[in-house]
Motif scaffolding. Sequence first.
Motif, PDB file in Angstrom:
ATOM      1  N   ARG A  36     114.704 -11.679  55.519  1.00 47.20           N
ATOM      2  CA  ARG A  36     115.092 -11.679  56.933  1.00 47.20           C
ATOM      3  C   ARG A  36     116.300 -10.789  57.230  1.00 47.20           C
ATOM      4  NH1 ARG A  36     113.364 -16.754  59.496  1.00 47.20           N
ATOM      5  NH2 ARG A  36     112.056 -17.925  58.049  1.00 47.20           N
ATOM      6  N   SER A  37     116.772 -10.011  56.239  1.00 47.49           N
ATOM      7  CA  SER A  37     118.005  -9.252  56.437  1.00 47.49           C
ATOM      8  C   SER A  37     117.922  -7.897  55.737  1.00 47.49           C
ATOM      9  CB  SER A  37     119.193 -10.042  55.878  1.00 47.49           C
ATOM     10  OG  SER A  37     119.142 -10.081  54.457  1.00 47.49           O
ATOM     11  N   ASP A  38     119.024  -7.154  55.801  1.00 48.44           N
ATOM     12  CA  ASP A  38     119.095  -5.877  55.084  1.00 48.44           C
ATOM     13  C   ASP A  38     119.813  -6.027  53.749  1.00 48.44           C
ATOM     14  OD1 ASP A  38     121.568  -6.376  56.144  1.00 48.44           O
ATOM     15  OD2 ASP A  38     121.886  -4.348  56.928  1.00 48.44           O
ATOM     16  N   PHE A  39     119.981  -7.258  53.284  1.00 46.95           N
ATOM     17  CA  PHE A  39     120.520  -7.497  51.942  1.00 46.95           C
ATOM     18  C   PHE A  39     119.394  -7.331  50.918  1.00 46.95           C
ATOM     19  CE2 PHE A  39     124.112  -9.081  54.115  1.00 46.95           C
ATOM     20  CZ  PHE A  39     125.158  -9.209  53.203  1.00 46.95           C
ATOM     21  N   VAL A  40     119.802  -6.981  49.694  1.00 45.45           N
ATOM     22  CA  VAL A  40     118.858  -6.855  48.586  1.00 45.45           C
ATOM     23  C   VAL A  40     119.309  -7.799  47.470  1.00 45.45           C
ATOM     24  CG1 VAL A  40     118.371  -4.448  49.160  1.00 45.45           C
ATOM     25  CG2 VAL A  40     120.149  -4.979  47.466  1.00 45.45           C
ATOM     26  N   THR A  41     118.482  -7.927  46.450  1.00 46.06           N
ATOM     27  CA  THR A  41     118.867  -8.683  45.265  1.00 46.06           C
ATOM     28  C   THR A  41     118.180  -8.067  44.051  1.00 46.06           C
ATOM     29  OG1 THR A  41     119.141 -10.915  44.354  1.00 46.06           O
ATOM     30  CG2 THR A  41     117.004 -10.404  45.364  1.00 46.06           C
ATOM     31  N   VAL A  42     118.685  -8.354  42.874  1.00 45.37           N
ATOM     32  CA  VAL A  42     118.089  -7.890  41.618  1.00 45.37           C
ATOM     33  C   VAL A  42     117.701  -9.117  40.808  1.00 45.37           C
ATOM     34  CG1 VAL A  42     118.457  -6.619  39.468  1.00 45.37           C
ATOM     35  CG2 VAL A  42     119.440  -5.754  41.610  1.00 45.37           C
ATOM     36  N   LEU A  43     116.412  -9.202  40.449  1.00 45.98           N
ATOM     37  CA  LEU A  43     115.886 -10.372  39.755  1.00 45.98           C
ATOM     38  C   LEU A  43     114.901  -9.943  38.669  1.00 45.98           C
ATOM     39  CD1 LEU A  43     115.117 -12.688  42.807  1.00 45.98           C
ATOM     40  CD2 LEU A  43     116.987 -12.971  41.163  1.00 45.98           C
ATOM     41  N   PRO A  44     114.634 -10.824  37.699  1.00 44.95           N
ATOM     42  CA  PRO A  44     113.595 -10.523  36.717  1.00 44.95           C
ATOM     43  C   PRO A  44     112.253 -10.299  37.406  1.00 44.95           C
ATOM     44  CG  PRO A  44     114.920 -12.387  35.993  1.00 44.95           C
ATOM     45  CD  PRO A  44     115.322 -12.100  37.412  1.00 44.95           C
ATOM     46  N   GLY A  45     111.501  -9.312  36.920  1.00 35.25           N
ATOM     47  CA  GLY A  45     110.232  -8.980  37.554  1.00 35.25           C
ATOM     48  C   GLY A  45     109.249 -10.128  37.583  1.00 35.25           C
ATOM     49  N   LEU A  46     109.320 -11.002  36.592  1.00 37.28           N
ATOM     50  CA  LEU A  46     108.365 -12.107  36.496  1.00 37.28           C
ATOM     51  C   LEU A  46     108.356 -12.971  37.752  1.00 37.28           C
ATOM     52  CD1 LEU A  46     106.419 -13.738  34.620  1.00 37.28           C
ATOM     53  CD2 LEU A  46     108.422 -15.079  33.947  1.00 37.28           C
ATOM     54  N   ILE A  47     109.536 -13.228  38.314  1.00 39.11           N
ATOM     55  CA  ILE A  47     109.616 -14.175  39.423  1.00 39.11           C
ATOM     56  C   ILE A  47     108.921 -13.652  40.677  1.00 39.11           C
ATOM     57  CG2 ILE A  47     111.819 -13.365  40.395  1.00 39.11           C
ATOM     58  CD1 ILE A  47     112.546 -16.324  40.793  1.00 39.11           C
ATOM     59  N   CYS A  48     108.768 -12.340  40.786  1.00 39.64           N
ATOM     60  CA  CYS A  48     108.190 -11.789  42.018  1.00 39.64           C
ATOM     61  C   CYS A  48     106.818 -11.158  41.797  1.00 39.64           C
ATOM     62  CB  CYS A  48     109.148 -10.766  42.641  1.00 39.64           C
ATOM     63  SG  CYS A  48     109.528  -9.387  41.564  1.00 39.64           S
ATOM     64  N   ILE A  49     106.166 -11.478  40.696  1.00 38.51           N
ATOM     65  CA  ILE A  49     104.876 -10.851  40.406  1.00 38.51           C
ATOM     66  C   ILE A  49     103.859 -11.121  41.516  1.00 38.51           C
ATOM     67  CG2 ILE A  49     104.104 -12.809  38.989  1.00 38.51           C
ATOM     68  CD1 ILE A  49     102.557 -10.760  37.281  1.00 38.51           C
ATOM     69  N   ASN A  50     103.910 -12.304  42.103  1.00 32.24           N
ATOM     70  CA  ASN A  50     102.943 -12.620  43.156  1.00 32.24           C
ATOM     71  C   ASN A  50     103.308 -12.017  44.506  1.00 32.24           C
ATOM     72  OD1 ASN A  50     101.355 -14.193  41.394  1.00 32.24           O
ATOM     73  ND2 ASN A  50     102.667 -15.975  41.714  1.00 32.24           N
ATOM     74  N   ASP A  51     104.501 -11.396  44.605  1.00 29.04           N
ATOM     75  CA  ASP A  51     104.927 -10.750  45.848  1.00 29.04           C
ATOM     76  C   ASP A  51     104.571  -9.268  45.884  1.00 29.04           C
ATOM     77  OD1 ASP A  51     106.512 -13.006  47.100  1.00 29.04           O
ATOM     78  OD2 ASP A  51     107.552 -12.821  45.183  1.00 29.04           O
ATOM     79  N   ILE A  52     104.186  -8.708  44.742  1.00 29.67           N
ATOM     80  CA  ILE A  52     103.875  -7.278  44.684  1.00 29.67           C
ATOM     81  C   ILE A  52     102.610  -7.000  45.499  1.00 29.67           C
ATOM     82  CG2 ILE A  52     103.207  -5.362  43.159  1.00 29.67           C
ATOM     83  CD1 ILE A  52     104.930  -6.636  40.996  1.00 29.67           C
ATOM     84  N   GLY A  53     102.711  -6.040  46.407  1.00 30.12           N
ATOM     85  CA  GLY A  53     101.573  -5.684  47.242  1.00 30.12           C
ATOM     86  C   GLY A  53     101.454  -6.475  48.518  1.00 30.12           C
TER      87      GLY A  53
END
Length: 317
Positions: A237-254
């Motif tokens: 909801r913002s222009d902030f970013v974060t850095v996280l392990p790729g595993l946690i966002c695998i279902n968000d890709i695409g």
Amino acid sequence: MPSRMSLRQIEAIIAVCEEGSFTRAAARENATQSGISQHVAAAETALGVRLFDRTTAGVTPTPAGLRYYRHCVEAMSLLDRAGEDAQALTGTLTGNLRIGLMPTFTRAALTPTLQHFVIAHPDLQLQIVEAYSAILTEQVLDGALDFAVVPAFEGRVGLRSRLILRDREVLISARGRQFAPLKLVRLAECGPLKIVMPAPDNIRRRNLDIYFQSNDVAVARLIEMDAMMATFDFVARSDFVTVLPGLICINDIGRDEFCINPVEPPLYAEFVVITPSRRTLSSPARLFLKRFEADLAATEKRLAGLLKPSSNAKARR
């Protein structure tokens, strides 16, 4: 020849060595401080050697005490394994299995293992605890969890650990704001970042700080947050970013909500499985962990395919 140690003396020695305090050891063993002291003193008398140095700052094992502690831990593990082997003859898994996982794993990697395990072992009571590494580590030490998966750390008396996963970190931002999906990003070239990061006592935060300093990554504004779901919601909801392990966002890709970008130079998060030194893994825990590791390997293979970035290292549109 030294007198044979009682089980209570062995348990007291293990507890004092791991807790560094007679008071904390007594609380852990549901005993009195004087009782724990008497067990340790009796063991020292029987062995003819001092096991601990006692000071106002606490209790530390002597070299002989640390060696004896390790043998005690091995002996307790063998006793646990003997009981597990006897129960295994029934052919049915029963009892309680208590597992600690970070949001990195519960959000994207746990479900395949659960789908298999719950059906295959209906008589087993399963408890999953989601928390950050400091809490999970203490619960494993206290015996409240059979095992936990946490970021790699320098180790601690009373714990065994082994590497279970090495995962590439990614930059996560709201879709359509600044970056092109799946392109490599050099954070130093992205301008001062508005970023959400873990709090300073989080193991991953230390690794991120070192990476940022080593690669001249500038930060315009920092929000410290140890709440994974809130981090995702705020970034979306913002222009902030974060850095996280790729595993946690695998279902968000695409998907439409987030933009995922591998960072360059590569940054990796390492995770270990930790277990109490004084106990062997139960049969249910070994089976769950074996299946979980297989599912993790399959997920990581799929993630590596999804994260194959463009050869262009700049991700600005």
